[in-house]
Each structure stands twice: as C-alpha cells, then as structure tokens.
Scaffold this motif. Sequence first.
Motif, mmCIF file in Angstrom:
data_model
loop_
_atom_site.group_PDB
_atom_site.id
_atom_site.type_symbol
_atom_site.label_atom_id
_atom_site.label_comp_id
_atom_site.label_asym_id
_atom_site.label_seq_id
_atom_site.Cartn_x
_atom_site.Cartn_y
_atom_site.Cartn_z
ATOM 1 N N LEU A 39 26.872 50.803 18.972
ATOM 2 C CA LEU A 39 27.354 50.491 20.307
ATOM 3 C C LEU A 39 28.876 50.455 20.300
ATOM 4 O O LEU A 39 29.497 50.256 19.251
ATOM 5 C CB LEU A 39 26.810 49.139 20.777
ATOM 6 C CG LEU A 39 25.297 48.995 20.872
ATOM 7 C CD1 LEU A 39 24.919 47.547 21.160
ATOM 8 C CD2 LEU A 39 24.721 49.914 21.947
ATOM 9 N N ASP B 175 19.273 49.298 25.643
ATOM 10 C CA ASP B 175 19.833 49.436 24.295
ATOM 11 C C ASP B 175 19.149 48.473 23.325
ATOM 12 O O ASP B 175 18.897 48.831 22.162
ATOM 13 C CB ASP B 175 21.335 49.181 24.309
ATOM 14 C CG ASP B 175 22.120 50.328 24.924
ATOM 15 O OD1 ASP B 175 21.686 51.489 24.767
ATOM 16 O OD2 ASP B 175 23.153 50.063 25.568
ATOM 17 N N GLY C 93 24.991 51.936 26.036
ATOM 18 C CA GLY C 93 25.765 52.337 24.877
ATOM 19 C C GLY C 93 26.965 51.449 24.598
ATOM 20 O O GLY C 93 27.676 51.667 23.620
#
Length: 313
Positions: A197, A235, A274
Amino acid sequence: MDAIRAMRDGRVKVFFAMGGNFVAATPDTEVTEAALRNTALSVQVSTKLNRSHVVPGRRALILPTLGRTEVDRQAGGEQFVTVEDSMGLVHASRGRLAPASEALLSEVAIVARLARTVLGADHPVPWEELAADYDRIRDRIEGVVPGFGDFNARIRRGSGFALPHAPRDSRTFPTATGKANFTANVFQAPEVPEGRLLLQTVRSHDQYNTTIYGLDDRYRGIRAGRRVVFVHPDDLKALGLEDASMVDLVSEWTDGSERRAPGFRVVAYDTARGCAAAYFPETNVLVPLDSTAEVSNTPTSKAIVVRLEPAAG
C-alpha cells in the motif's frame, strides 16, 4: 535534512533549538536520535518538556522560557511580540497569565544574553537595549524587511495589518512578462508492488504539528488511540486482514532497506484503493533520512510504500 546528516557525520558540534520538538518532527527517528547524541552540546529553549529533551548530546542544557501566554516584563516595561498567520496578516500577541516562575527568561532575553556572552562586550549590536524594549527590534525589522514600514504604529492599530501582496493588491506580477506564469509538472506516481500500500502520514484533530492534545480524532471517528492505520475495506480483504486486527507497518525502499513501526490497529476506512494513512510522529520512523523531495529537500512522508504484517505476539 542536511543538518541531521551533518550531525550524523560529526560535522556539527552544537545543536541549538528555539522551541520545537526536533526529534518528533523529523524522519528516520533512530538515525535522527543517533545524530543528536553525536553532538558535543545540545541546547533546548522550551516552554514545556518534549521527546527531544531525552535525546541529548554529550552535554545538554534545557533552558526554560516564557510562553506567549505569559506576561513578559522587561526593563522597558511589559512587552509583546508579533506573529504572522498563514494569510500574511501580522498582529500582536500579549501574554495574560502570570509566569510559571519569576526566574523564567523570555526567548529574546536568552538570545541577547547568549549573544553578548559569546560575541563579547565590544560587539556593536546593542543586545541589552533590544532585550529591554521589543519596539527597538521592530524598528530594525522595519529597516530591512519590505512591507514593515511604520511597524510599531501599525501593529498597535486595530487587529494588525496585512503584508503587501502585489497580485492581490494591484493585480501586478513581479515576473519577466509582468503577467502570472502558469507551469505544469508531469505527474510521477510511485510504483507500488502487488500486496503493498502507499502510506501517507496525517495529523489528528487533537494535534498541532507534533503537539498531541488528546487521543481522539473527530475527523475520522477515532477514540482513545493513535497507533492506527486507515485502509480501504477491499484492500483489507485482498490482504487477508480484518478490521481491528493488529499489524506492523514495514516500509520498503528502492535501496532495499526496510523500516518497521510495530503495533498498529487496522481501521477499515473509505480511503482511496491501494492507499493507507497513519498519524505522525508515530510513523516518522518509516521514512529514511535520504528519501526527500526534489528541490524542497523535504521528507517523502506522503509516499511510503508499506506492507502490513501481523503484529508479533
């Protein structure tokens, strides 16, 4: 950044801080702390204790000073200082509270006494006169800084004054063309490998720079804690993590180095896919000293490639 490198490399012997919390404000915490400990003398002029005071040079001084909320009486009477806000407005700041101790010196007095001691009795600057009456300092500012004409009179009228700003005041631009010049930079997005990330550091609501007034963040609905990392629910699913799980943040850099910030609680949050976010100064440790922006030389604290690992234990 250059100052930290110089202390690290033994090229700076003395560190002198007027306020601030240097250790908590800078990146690469372990490197910065080692650099400060490498100095022969560290001096902190401070209104209150902070993390930097426990990272001393081989000799160390803490010089307590008056805060802006305290009455500042000098030989010339009660004094005030001036501050400039983010809008370019200059106004007076007067303390109203009794000093915490009669022995406290003002920042101006500390600088003036230090200058006289170091530079000697024959130095031409009238340090004692400047420390006795801050109007004399403002007279000298007026003489060298554009926009401060008639400083002492203007600062006493109303709520202060605005510094000159040609585009705002007269629609004129100090450029080669006499017009506003617009530029565009090519966007360069960091490359984020699969399973990683892009972390940015942020402040909480109850925080001003490195000063943390409380553990709540009304902006993001956090209560009673700061070691949290905000991650998009999708995520989290892709990484096999759940909301409220405990992780270590591990930063990865192009030189192959890694840095770890342990013990963060995951918070499912509607951030960009992300991407992730966490508070500073807790995550300053993740940013290397030599990872800086071009031109400004500021730390790249908004673009940290990290992986999330289950916290040990």
